[in-house]
Design a protein around this motif. Structure first.
Motif, PDB file in Angstrom:
ATOM      1  N   SER A  41      -8.348 108.492  52.499  1.00 36.98           N
ATOM      2  CA  SER A  41      -9.188 108.408  53.685  1.00 36.98           C
ATOM      3  C   SER A  41      -8.827 109.553  54.626  1.00 36.98           C
ATOM      4  O   SER A  41      -7.744 110.120  54.537  1.00 36.98           O
ATOM      5  CB  SER A  41      -8.957 107.057  54.370  1.00 36.98           C
ATOM      6  N   THR A  42      -9.757 109.871  55.515  1.00 40.14           N
ATOM      7  CA  THR A  42      -9.516 110.868  56.560  1.00 40.14           C
ATOM      8  C   THR A  42      -9.943 110.285  57.895  1.00 40.14           C
ATOM      9  O   THR A  42     -11.042 109.734  58.010  1.00 40.14           O
ATOM     10  CB  THR A  42     -10.302 112.168  56.286  1.00 40.14           C
ATOM     11  N   LEU A  43      -9.063 110.400  58.872  1.00 38.90           N
ATOM     12  CA  LEU A  43      -9.380 109.960  60.225  1.00 38.90           C
ATOM     13  C   LEU A  43      -9.743 111.207  61.026  1.00 38.90           C
ATOM     14  O   LEU A  43      -8.939 112.126  61.122  1.00 38.90           O
ATOM     15  CB  LEU A  43      -8.175 109.272  60.869  1.00 38.90           C
ATOM     16  N   SER A  44     -10.944 111.239  61.572  1.00 37.11           N
ATOM     17  CA  SER A  44     -11.385 112.378  62.365  1.00 37.11           C
ATOM     18  C   SER A  44     -11.685 111.928  63.770  1.00 37.11           C
ATOM     19  O   SER A  44     -12.503 111.032  63.975  1.00 37.11           O
ATOM     20  CB  SER A  44     -12.631 113.008  61.740  1.00 37.11           C
ATOM     21  N   GLN A  45     -11.018 112.563  64.725  1.00 35.77           N
ATOM     22  CA  GLN A  45     -11.236 112.215  66.119  1.00 35.77           C
ATOM     23  C   GLN A  45     -12.640 112.611  66.542  1.00 35.77           C
ATOM     24  O   GLN A  45     -13.193 113.590  66.034  1.00 35.77           O
ATOM     25  CB  GLN A  45     -10.215 112.924  67.011  1.00 35.77           C
ATOM     26  N   PRO A  46     -13.210 111.880  67.489  1.00 34.89           N
ATOM     27  CA  PRO A  46     -14.504 112.282  68.025  1.00 34.89           C
ATOM     28  C   PRO A  46     -14.385 113.674  68.632  1.00 34.89           C
ATOM     29  O   PRO A  46     -13.379 113.992  69.269  1.00 34.89           O
ATOM     30  CB  PRO A  46     -14.783 111.241  69.116  1.00 34.89           C
ATOM     31  N   GLN A  47     -15.372 114.515  68.395  1.00 35.78           N
ATOM     32  CA  GLN A  47     -15.350 115.871  68.937  1.00 35.78           C
ATOM     33  C   GLN A  47     -15.619 115.853  70.426  1.00 35.78           C
ATOM     34  O   GLN A  47     -16.520 115.177  70.898  1.00 35.78           O
ATOM     35  CB  GLN A  47     -16.405 116.737  68.238  1.00 35.78           C
ATOM     36  N   HIS A  71       3.202  96.461  64.446  1.00 32.10           N
ATOM     37  CA  HIS A  71       2.612  95.123  64.449  1.00 32.10           C
ATOM     38  C   HIS A  71       1.541  94.912  63.385  1.00 32.10           C
ATOM     39  O   HIS A  71       1.186  93.782  63.101  1.00 32.10           O
ATOM     40  CB  HIS A  71       2.031  94.817  65.829  1.00 32.10           C
ATOM     41  N   ASN A  72       1.034  96.014  62.829  1.00 23.37           N
ATOM     42  CA  ASN A  72       0.012  95.912  61.793  1.00 23.37           C
ATOM     43  C   ASN A  72       0.243  97.053  60.803  1.00 23.37           C
ATOM     44  O   ASN A  72       0.105  98.215  61.170  1.00 23.37           O
ATOM     45  CB  ASN A  72      -1.383  95.993  62.398  1.00 23.37           C
ATOM     46  N   PRO A  73       0.581  96.754  59.563  1.00 24.11           N
ATOM     47  CA  PRO A  73       0.910  97.807  58.603  1.00 24.11           C
ATOM     48  C   PRO A  73      -0.275  98.690  58.205  1.00 24.11           C
ATOM     49  O   PRO A  73      -0.081  99.688  57.514  1.00 24.11           O
ATOM     50  CB  PRO A  73       1.446  97.033  57.400  1.00 24.11           C
ATOM     51  N   PHE A  74      -1.482  98.346  58.638  1.00 26.30           N
ATOM     52  CA  PHE A  74      -2.657  99.155  58.316  1.00 26.30           C
ATOM     53  C   PHE A  74      -3.228  99.866  59.537  1.00 26.30           C
ATOM     54  O   PHE A  74      -4.366 100.303  59.527  1.00 26.30           O
ATOM     55  CB  PHE A  74      -3.729  98.282  57.660  1.00 26.30           C
ATOM     56  N   GLN A  75      -2.415  99.978  60.593  1.00 28.36           N
ATOM     57  CA  GLN A  75      -2.860 100.682  61.790  1.00 28.36           C
ATOM     58  C   GLN A  75      -1.956 101.873  62.071  1.00 28.36           C
ATOM     59  O   GLN A  75      -0.730 101.793  61.942  1.00 28.36           O
ATOM     60  CB  GLN A  75      -2.887  99.754  63.002  1.00 28.36           C
ATOM     61  N   LEU A  76      -2.589 102.967  62.468  1.00 26.64           N
ATOM     62  CA  LEU A  76      -1.900 104.191  62.827  1.00 26.64           C
ATOM     63  C   LEU A  76      -2.214 104.481  64.291  1.00 26.64           C
ATOM     64  O   LEU A  76      -3.353 104.292  64.737  1.00 26.64           O
ATOM     65  CB  LEU A  76      -2.395 105.345  61.942  1.00 26.64           C
ATOM     66  N   ILE A  77      -1.220 104.933  65.035  1.00 28.48           N
ATOM     67  CA  ILE A  77      -1.406 105.291  66.438  1.00 28.48           C
ATOM     68  C   ILE A  77      -1.189 106.793  66.547  1.00 28.48           C
ATOM     69  O   ILE A  77      -0.179 107.315  66.075  1.00 28.48           O
ATOM     70  CB  ILE A  77      -0.390 104.554  67.337  1.00 28.48           C
ATOM     71  N   THR A  78      -2.160 107.502  67.150  1.00 30.86           N
ATOM     72  CA  THR A  78      -2.032 108.944  67.316  1.00 30.86           C
ATOM     73  C   THR A  78      -2.031 109.303  68.797  1.00 30.86           C
ATOM     74  O   THR A  78      -2.637 108.612  69.624  1.00 30.86           O
ATOM     75  CB  THR A  78      -3.170 109.711  66.616  1.00 30.86           C
ATOM     76  N   GLY A  79      -1.359 110.387  69.113  1.00 34.11           N
ATOM     77  CA  GLY A  79      -1.354 110.941  70.462  1.00 34.11           C
ATOM     78  C   GLY A  79      -1.847 112.373  70.385  1.00 34.11           C
ATOM     79  O   GLY A  79      -1.459 113.124  69.482  1.00 34.11           O
ATOM     80  N   TRP A  88      -5.995 103.359  65.130  1.00 32.86           N
ATOM     81  CA  TRP A  88      -6.861 103.437  63.955  1.00 32.86           C
ATOM     82  C   TRP A  88      -6.533 102.348  62.947  1.00 32.86           C
ATOM     83  O   TRP A  88      -5.372 102.029  62.739  1.00 32.86           O
ATOM     84  CB  TRP A  88      -6.648 104.770  63.238  1.00 32.86           C
ATOM     85  N   ASN A  89      -7.564 101.847  62.261  1.00 30.81           N
ATOM     86  CA  ASN A  89      -7.392 101.109  61.019  1.00 30.81           C
ATOM     87  C   ASN A  89      -7.504 102.193  59.957  1.00 30.81           C
ATOM     88  O   ASN A  89      -8.598 102.692  59.685  1.00 30.81           O
ATOM     89  CB  ASN A  89      -8.484 100.060  60.841  1.00 30.81           C
ATOM     90  N   PHE A  90      -6.370 102.617  59.386  1.00 28.86           N
ATOM     91  CA  PHE A  90      -6.421 103.768  58.491  1.00 28.86           C
ATOM     92  C   PHE A  90      -7.014 103.457  57.123  1.00 28.86           C
ATOM     93  O   PHE A  90      -7.513 104.346  56.451  1.00 28.86           O
ATOM     94  CB  PHE A  90      -5.060 104.465  58.374  1.00 28.86           C
ATOM     95  N   MET A  91      -7.016 102.214  56.707  1.00 31.82           N
ATOM     96  CA  MET A  91      -7.615 101.879  55.413  1.00 31.82           C
ATOM     97  C   MET A  91      -9.137 102.033  55.427  1.00 31.82           C
ATOM     98  O   MET A  91      -9.726 102.452  54.447  1.00 31.82           O
ATOM     99  CB  MET A  91      -7.230 100.457  55.000  1.00 31.82           C
ATOM    100  N   ASP A  92      -9.751 101.678  56.551  1.00 35.67           N
ATOM    101  CA  ASP A  92     -11.208 101.767  56.663  1.00 35.67           C
ATOM    102  C   ASP A  92     -11.665 102.978  57.472  1.00 35.67           C
ATOM    103  O   ASP A  92     -12.859 103.148  57.698  1.00 35.67           O
ATOM    104  CB  ASP A  92     -11.759 100.493  57.312  1.00 35.67           C
ATOM    105  N   ALA A  93     -10.720 103.803  57.929  1.00 34.15           N
ATOM    106  CA  ALA A  93     -11.015 104.994  58.738  1.00 34.15           C
ATOM    107  C   ALA A  93     -11.841 104.645  59.969  1.00 34.15           C
ATOM    108  O   ALA A  93     -12.819 105.309  60.301  1.00 34.15           O
ATOM    109  CB  ALA A  93     -11.706 106.063  57.897  1.00 34.15           C
TER     110      ALA A  93
END
Length: 135
Positions: A41-47, A71-79, A88-93
């Motif tokens: 998967s790819t997580l792309s920030q809103p432009q 707290h959730n093994p399928f969530q990523l936090i970005t700064g 983010w829910n990284f599994m579902d992008a």
């Protein structure tokens, strides 16, 4: 050091289960399977309208740091350098939440004992010079 530090930033982290690893480049995160080595998967920030794409300059929304949610093994936090923390829910992008703090984010941390908290280190931002002369 030049402004290119964000353009090819390769921040890497492994998921708790060691089934995925993440790389960050510019304003996106690629999620890879540790089994196949393929992008899952790819997580792309809103432009944003203010993205600076000139060569050797950091885009205003470049991801500076990323951590897994404790707290959730399928969530990523970005700064990001645009001052936004994104969950983010990284599994579902899927971008779940965006919180703007108004300053470029340098580092984020979270702890399992503090479920509704993220600890953030920010940069000073840029100072605007006054066009007025000294009195």
């Amino acid at each position: 050091m030049g402004g290119a530090r964000y353009s090819i930033s390769l921040l890497k982290c492994l998921s708790c289960s060691c089934r995925y690893f993440f790389t960050v480049s510019g304003s996106s995160v690629q999620i890879y399977s540790t089994t196949t080595g393929q992008v899952v998967s790819t997580l792309s920030q809103p432009q944003s309208d203010s993205v600076n794409t000139a060569k050797n300059h950091a885009p205003s929304d470049a991801i500076a740091c990323a951590i897994l949610s404790p707290h959730n093994p399928f969530q990523l936090i970005t700064g990001s350098s645009d001052g936004c923390i994104r969950l983010w829910n990284f599994m579902d992008a899927i971008l779940l939440r965006t919180l703007s703090i108004g300053k470029p984010i340098i580092h984020i941390a979270a702890h399992e004992n503090y479920s509704d908290h993220v600890f953030v280190s920010v940069g000073r931002g840029t100072k605007k010079k006054s066009s007025k002369g000294k009195s």
